[in-house]
Design a protein around this motif. Structure first.
Motif, PDB file in Angstrom:
ATOM      1  N   UNK A 258      -1.749   0.844  -3.968  1.00 13.65           N
ATOM      2  CA  UNK A 258      -3.185   1.060  -3.901  1.00 13.65           C
ATOM      3  C   UNK A 258      -3.603   2.474  -4.227  1.00 13.65           C
ATOM      4  N   UNK A 259      -4.903   2.640  -4.285  1.00 14.91           N
ATOM      5  CA  UNK A 259      -5.548   3.932  -4.500  1.00 14.91           C
ATOM      6  C   UNK A 259      -6.935   3.836  -3.884  1.00 14.91           C
ATOM      7  N   UNK A 260      -7.711   4.906  -3.977  1.00  6.16           N
ATOM      8  CA  UNK A 260      -9.041   4.890  -3.376  1.00  6.16           C
ATOM      9  C   UNK A 260      -9.949   3.916  -4.113  1.00  6.16           C
ATOM     10  N   UNK A 261     -10.535   2.979  -3.356  1.00  7.19           N
ATOM     11  CA  UNK A 261     -11.458   2.036  -3.955  1.00  7.19           C
ATOM     12  C   UNK A 261     -11.634   0.794  -3.116  1.00  7.19           C
ATOM     13  N   UNK A 262     -12.533  -0.057  -3.570  1.00  2.37           N
ATOM     14  CA  UNK A 262     -12.860  -1.291  -2.846  1.00  2.37           C
ATOM     15  C   UNK A 262     -12.248  -2.542  -3.467  1.00  2.37           C
ATOM     16  N   UNK A 263     -11.639  -2.413  -4.635  1.00  2.00           N
ATOM     17  CA  UNK A 263     -11.019  -3.575  -5.288  1.00  2.00           C
ATOM     18  C   UNK A 263      -9.848  -4.069  -4.430  1.00  2.00           C
ATOM     19  N   UNK A 264      -9.513  -5.339  -4.544  1.00  2.00           N
ATOM     20  CA  UNK A 264      -8.366  -5.864  -3.796  1.00  2.00           C
ATOM     21  C   UNK A 264      -7.105  -5.030  -4.049  1.00  2.00           C
TER      22      UNK A 264
ATOM     23  N   UNK B  57      -6.720  -1.954  -3.038  1.00  2.00           N
ATOM     24  CA  UNK B  57      -7.070  -0.546  -2.880  1.00  2.00           C
ATOM     25  C   UNK B  57      -7.620  -0.315  -1.475  1.00  2.00           C
ATOM     26  N   UNK B  58      -7.803   0.957  -1.133  1.00  2.00           N
ATOM     27  CA  UNK B  58      -8.188   1.304   0.237  1.00  2.00           C
ATOM     28  C   UNK B  58      -9.236   2.405   0.268  1.00  2.00           C
ATOM     29  N   UNK B  59     -10.076   2.341   1.282  1.00  2.00           N
ATOM     30  CA  UNK B  59     -10.877   3.492   1.694  1.00  2.00           C
ATOM     31  C   UNK B  59     -10.687   3.571   3.207  1.00  2.00           C
ATOM     32  N   UNK B  60      -9.816   4.461   3.595  1.00  2.00           N
ATOM     33  CA  UNK B  60      -9.512   4.615   5.012  1.00  2.00           C
ATOM     34  C   UNK B  60      -8.417   3.693   5.518  1.00  2.00           C
ATOM     35  N   UNK B  61      -7.239   3.665   4.853  1.00  2.00           N
ATOM     36  CA  UNK B  61      -6.153   2.863   5.433  1.00  2.00           C
ATOM     37  C   UNK B  61      -5.792   3.445   6.793  1.00  2.00           C
ATOM     38  N   UNK B  62      -5.554   2.575   7.763  1.00  2.00           N
ATOM     39  CA  UNK B  62      -5.334   3.078   9.117  1.00  2.00           C
ATOM     40  C   UNK B  62      -4.031   2.523   9.679  1.00  2.00           C
ATOM     41  N   UNK B  63      -4.085   1.591  10.604  1.00  2.49           N
ATOM     42  CA  UNK B  63      -2.873   1.084  11.229  1.00  2.49           C
ATOM     43  C   UNK B  63      -2.203   0.030  10.352  1.00  2.49           C
TER      44      UNK B  63
ATOM     45  N   UNK C 244      -5.355  10.515   3.363  1.00  8.26           N
ATOM     46  CA  UNK C 244      -5.841  11.476   2.364  1.00  8.26           C
ATOM     47  C   UNK C 244      -5.845  10.857   0.965  1.00  8.26           C
ATOM     48  N   UNK C 245      -4.747  10.213   0.609  1.00  9.48           N
ATOM     49  CA  UNK C 245      -4.625   9.633  -0.728  1.00  9.48           C
ATOM     50  C   UNK C 245      -5.083   8.173  -0.787  1.00  9.48           C
ATOM     51  N   UNK C 246      -5.516   7.615   0.359  1.00  7.47           N
ATOM     52  CA  UNK C 246      -6.026   6.238   0.421  1.00  7.47           C
ATOM     53  C   UNK C 246      -5.054   5.243  -0.206  1.00  7.47           C
ATOM     54  N   UNK C 247      -3.830   5.256   0.308  1.00  7.33           N
ATOM     55  CA  UNK C 247      -2.800   4.369  -0.220  1.00  7.33           C
ATOM     56  C   UNK C 247      -1.741   4.119   0.844  1.00  7.33           C
ATOM     57  N   UNK C 248      -0.790   3.284   0.479  1.00  3.01           N
ATOM     58  CA  UNK C 248       0.410   3.105   1.277  1.00  3.01           C
ATOM     59  C   UNK C 248       1.531   3.756   0.494  1.00  3.01           C
ATOM     60  N   UNK C 249       2.259   4.651   1.135  1.00  2.00           N
ATOM     61  CA  UNK C 249       3.426   5.247   0.498  1.00  2.00           C
ATOM     62  C   UNK C 249       4.663   4.563   1.061  1.00  2.00           C
ATOM     63  N   UNK C 250       5.466   4.016   0.162  1.00  2.00           N
ATOM     64  CA  UNK C 250       6.730   3.403   0.549  1.00  2.00           C
ATOM     65  C   UNK C 250       7.803   4.439   0.244  1.00  2.00           C
ATOM     66  N   UNK C 251       8.516   4.882   1.286  1.00  5.85           N
ATOM     67  CA  UNK C 251       9.539   5.900   1.090  1.00  5.85           C
ATOM     68  C   UNK C 251      10.876   5.395   1.624  1.00  5.85           C
ATOM     69  N   UNK C 252      11.949   5.904   1.032  1.00  4.13           N
ATOM     70  CA  UNK C 252      13.268   5.563   1.567  1.00  4.13           C
ATOM     71  C   UNK C 252      13.582   6.513   2.719  1.00  4.13           C
TER      72      UNK C 252
ATOM     73  N   UNK D 184     -12.690   1.495   6.220  1.00  6.69           N
ATOM     74  CA  UNK D 184     -14.036   1.655   5.667  1.00  6.69           C
ATOM     75  C   UNK D 184     -14.454   0.425   4.869  1.00  6.69           C
ATOM     76  N   UNK D 185     -13.506  -0.268   4.244  1.00  7.84           N
ATOM     77  CA  UNK D 185     -13.815  -1.512   3.536  1.00  7.84           C
ATOM     78  C   UNK D 185     -13.925  -2.703   4.492  1.00  7.84           C
ATOM     79  N   UNK D 186     -13.747  -2.467   5.791  1.00  4.61           N
ATOM     80  CA  UNK D 186     -13.907  -3.490   6.834  1.00  4.61           C
ATOM     81  C   UNK D 186     -13.070  -4.744   6.555  1.00  4.61           C
ATOM     82  N   UNK D 187     -11.772  -4.510   6.332  1.00  6.75           N
ATOM     83  CA  UNK D 187     -10.896  -5.649   6.047  1.00  6.75           C
ATOM     84  C   UNK D 187      -9.455  -5.334   6.450  1.00  6.75           C
ATOM     85  N   UNK D 188      -8.655  -6.385   6.438  1.00  6.04           N
ATOM     86  CA  UNK D 188      -7.213  -6.274   6.607  1.00  6.04           C
ATOM     87  C   UNK D 188      -6.600  -6.826   5.329  1.00  6.04           C
ATOM     88  N   UNK D 189      -5.663  -6.074   4.755  1.00  8.82           N
ATOM     89  CA  UNK D 189      -5.007  -6.528   3.535  1.00  8.82           C
ATOM     90  C   UNK D 189      -3.580  -6.961   3.875  1.00  8.82           C
ATOM     91  N   UNK D 190      -3.149  -8.042   3.245  1.00  3.50           N
ATOM     92  CA  UNK D 190      -1.862  -8.666   3.540  1.00  3.50           C
ATOM     93  C   UNK D 190      -0.963  -8.550   2.312  1.00  3.50           C
TER      94      UNK D 190
END
Length: 181
Positions: free
Chosen positions: A54-60, A62-68, A36-44, A82-88
């Motif tokens: 990250x946030x919604x977007x195509x810039x390095x 950021x995400x549009x459709x973060x999944x697994x 929903x928020x197109x990000x990774x949430x790091x929680x304790x 949606x950005x057809x990539x894997x981010x490391x």
């Protein structure tokens, strides 16, 4: 998010806002992909948000459709569907690399869904091309592990065996790291 004990019993429930999709434990925190928020949430483990990546977007970064999401010994790999990539990312949340060339040929990524760290390689499932491909941790194409699959989503590997969930067919397919021609 349910935290289980070693017997599989629910030890704790953590409420996460947004649309949580996948989770991986990194150190003492949980990294959760949020569709929903197109990000990774790091929680304790108490449920407090420590960081948002990250946030919604195509810039390095950021995400549009973060999944697994998965981790290796040194990195966290996040499918940005949606950005057809894997981010490391490193374990502090710093972007280290991003890979994925949009397309349908070997080594290309069209609609990535699953990701698994297997030894010194990273496997990526593609729901549209019906394949699972092997890459180096920073995106160098190695080989095709499986093909002609029906909407492969989640992947896991144990030893040289690869387990692939074909969501539409409701089955798990077994392959090997040896790949196919």
């Amino acid at each position: 998010v349910y935290v289980l004990n070693s017997y599989g019993d629910v030890k704790k429930t953590i409420k996460v806002q947004g649309r949580p999709i996948d989770v991986v434990k990194v150190g003492d925190n949980l990294w959760i992909t949020d569709g929903k928020d197109n990000c990774i949430k790091v929680i304790d483990l108490k449920g407090n948000v420590v960081k948002k990546i990250g946030e919604k977007g195509s810039a390095p970064g950021n995400f549009i459709g973060p999944f697994m999401i998965t981790k290796s010994k040194n990195f966290v790999f996040v499918v940005d569907s949606i950005n057809a990539r894997v981010q490391v990312f490193d374990f502090k949340g710093n972007l280290k690399a991003s890979f994925g060339k949009f397309g349908i040929e070997k080594g290309d990524i069209f609609r990535p869904k699953g990701v698994a760290a297997c030894g010194n390689s990273v496997l990526v499932s593609d729901a549209i091309t019906g394949s699972v491909q092997m890459f180096t941790p920073f995106g160098g194409f190695e080989k095709v592990i499986a093909k002609n699959l029906d909407y492969p989503i989640s992947i896991s590997c144990v030893g040289d065996k690869v387990y692939i969930l074909e969501m539409v067919k409701g089955k798990v397919v077994t392959s090997s790291l040896q790949g196919v021609n």
